[in-house]
Motif scaffolding. Structure first.
Motif, PDB file in Angstrom:
ATOM      1  N   GLN A  36       0.865  -1.186   0.000  1.00 11.89           N
ATOM      2  CA  GLN A  36       0.000   0.000   0.000  1.00 11.89           C
ATOM      3  C   GLN A  36       0.896   1.229   0.000  1.00 11.89           C
ATOM      4  OE1 GLN A  36      -2.379  -0.855   3.504  1.00 11.89           O
ATOM      5  NE2 GLN A  36      -4.085  -1.441   2.188  1.00 11.89           N
ATOM      6  N   PHE A  37       0.887   1.928  -1.103  1.00 11.11           N
ATOM      7  CA  PHE A  37       1.740   3.095  -1.319  1.00 11.11           C
ATOM      8  C   PHE A  37       0.826   4.171  -1.875  1.00 11.11           C
ATOM      9  CE2 PHE A  37       5.198   5.651  -2.717  1.00 11.11           C
ATOM     10  CZ  PHE A  37       6.390   5.119  -2.205  1.00 11.11           C
ATOM     11  N   ASP A  38       0.669   5.277  -1.154  1.00  9.85           N
ATOM     12  CA  ASP A  38      -0.363   6.249  -1.527  1.00  9.85           C
ATOM     13  C   ASP A  38       0.028   7.223  -2.637  1.00  9.85           C
ATOM     14  OD1 ASP A  38       1.413   7.795  -0.091  1.00  9.85           O
ATOM     15  OD2 ASP A  38      -0.038   8.516   1.361  1.00  9.85           O
ATOM     16  N   ASN A  39       1.229   7.134  -3.155  1.00 11.82           N
ATOM     17  CA  ASN A  39       1.670   8.050  -4.210  1.00 11.82           C
ATOM     18  C   ASN A  39       2.309   7.233  -5.330  1.00 11.82           C
ATOM     19  OD1 ASN A  39       3.144   9.880  -5.824  1.00 11.82           O
ATOM     20  ND2 ASN A  39       3.461  11.270  -4.116  1.00 11.82           N
ATOM     21  N   TRP A  40       1.542   6.978  -6.381  1.00 14.92           N
ATOM     22  CA  TRP A  40       2.046   6.102  -7.442  1.00 14.92           C
ATOM     23  C   TRP A  40       3.240   6.703  -8.171  1.00 14.92           C
ATOM     24  CZ3 TRP A  40       2.026   7.159 -12.672  1.00 14.92           C
ATOM     25  CH2 TRP A  40       1.266   8.240 -13.097  1.00 14.92           C
ATOM     26  N   ILE A  44       6.835   4.764  -8.584  1.00 17.34           N
ATOM     27  CA  ILE A  44       7.479   4.487  -9.876  1.00 17.34           C
ATOM     28  C   ILE A  44       8.881   5.092  -9.899  1.00 17.34           C
ATOM     29  CG2 ILE A  44       7.404   4.987 -12.368  1.00 17.34           C
ATOM     30  CD1 ILE A  44       5.370   2.911 -11.744  1.00 17.34           C
ATOM     31  N   GLY A  45       9.022   6.318  -9.440  1.00 18.15           N
ATOM     32  CA  GLY A  45      10.331   6.959  -9.408  1.00 18.15           C
ATOM     33  C   GLY A  45      11.304   6.204  -8.534  1.00 18.15           C
ATOM     34  N   TRP A  46      10.857   5.791  -7.353  1.00 19.63           N
ATOM     35  CA  TRP A  46      11.727   5.048  -6.442  1.00 19.63           C
ATOM     36  C   TRP A  46      12.127   3.707  -7.057  1.00 19.63           C
ATOM     37  CZ3 TRP A  46      12.394   0.557  -3.873  1.00 19.63           C
ATOM     38  CH2 TRP A  46      13.316   0.549  -2.829  1.00 19.63           C
ATOM     39  N   ALA A  47      11.152   3.005  -7.626  1.00 22.86           N
ATOM     40  CA  ALA A  47      11.420   1.689  -8.208  1.00 22.86           C
ATOM     41  C   ALA A  47      12.417   1.776  -9.361  1.00 22.86           C
ATOM     42  CB  ALA A  47      10.112   1.049  -8.683  1.00 22.86           C
ATOM     43  N   ARG A  48      12.290   2.776 -10.195  1.00 22.51           N
ATOM     44  CA  ARG A  48      13.196   2.914 -11.340  1.00 22.51           C
ATOM     45  C   ARG A  48      14.627   3.203 -10.916  1.00 22.51           C
ATOM     46  NH1 ARG A  48       8.964   5.606 -15.659  1.00 22.51           N
ATOM     47  NH2 ARG A  48       8.197   3.556 -16.327  1.00 22.51           N
ATOM     48  N   ILE A  49      14.812   3.781  -9.751  1.00 22.22           N
ATOM     49  CA  ILE A  49      16.159   4.067  -9.250  1.00 22.22           C
ATOM     50  C   ILE A  49      16.713   2.905  -8.422  1.00 22.22           C
ATOM     51  CG2 ILE A  49      17.469   5.546  -7.640  1.00 22.22           C
ATOM     52  CD1 ILE A  49      15.587   7.844  -8.540  1.00 22.22           C
ATOM     53  N   MET A  74      12.848   0.317   1.099  1.00 16.79           N
ATOM     54  CA  MET A  74      11.688   1.096   0.676  1.00 16.79           C
ATOM     55  C   MET A  74      10.799   1.391   1.881  1.00 16.79           C
ATOM     56  SD  MET A  74       8.843   0.368  -2.333  1.00 16.79           S
ATOM     57  CE  MET A  74       8.614  -1.323  -1.853  1.00 16.79           C
ATOM     58  N   ASN A  75      10.600   0.391   2.729  1.00 13.63           N
ATOM     59  CA  ASN A  75       9.760   0.579   3.905  1.00 13.63           C
ATOM     60  C   ASN A  75      10.368   1.606   4.869  1.00 13.63           C
ATOM     61  OD1 ASN A  75       7.337  -0.424   5.354  1.00 13.63           O
ATOM     62  ND2 ASN A  75       8.863  -0.920   6.906  1.00 13.63           N
TER      63      ASN A  75
END
Length: 103
Positions: A36-40, A44-49, A74-75
């Protein structure tokens, strides 16, 4: 935008996504564990990095490979998010993460 984010062990069928196969984004993982992540956009930005081997699964869905340590990181960086079954994440294990745009 309505979306879901899941993590879990990559299914044998899901491994084919990284070889260019098309499939349902719901089939990439053995078991879809909810993130559950309230800002998609932030996700996406975090995942790409921070995650690796990004692939587009279908029109609005993306998948990445990561380790349990990446999920813990991430958590820690986003303490308001919730990761299902967080206490059982194994730091050195490989996982998949799937972002699915629903509408």
């Amino acid at each position: 935008m309505i979306y879901n984010i899941y993590y879990g062990e990559i299914s044998s069928e899901g491994r084919e996504v990284w070889n260019g196969a098309e499939m349902s984004p719901f089939s990439v993982l053995e078991k879809n564990m909810k993130i559950q992540f309230d800002n998609w956009l932030a996700f996406i930005g975090w995942a790409r990095i921070n995650l690796c081997d990004e692939v587009q699964v279908d029109w609005g869905s993306f998948a990445w490979k990561c380790t349990g340590s990446d999920l813990v990181k991430m958590n820690q960086q986003y303490p308001r998010m919730k990761i299902q079954d967080y206490d059982n994440i194994q730091p050195d294990k490989e996982y998949g993460v799937v972002f699915i745009e629903m509408s």
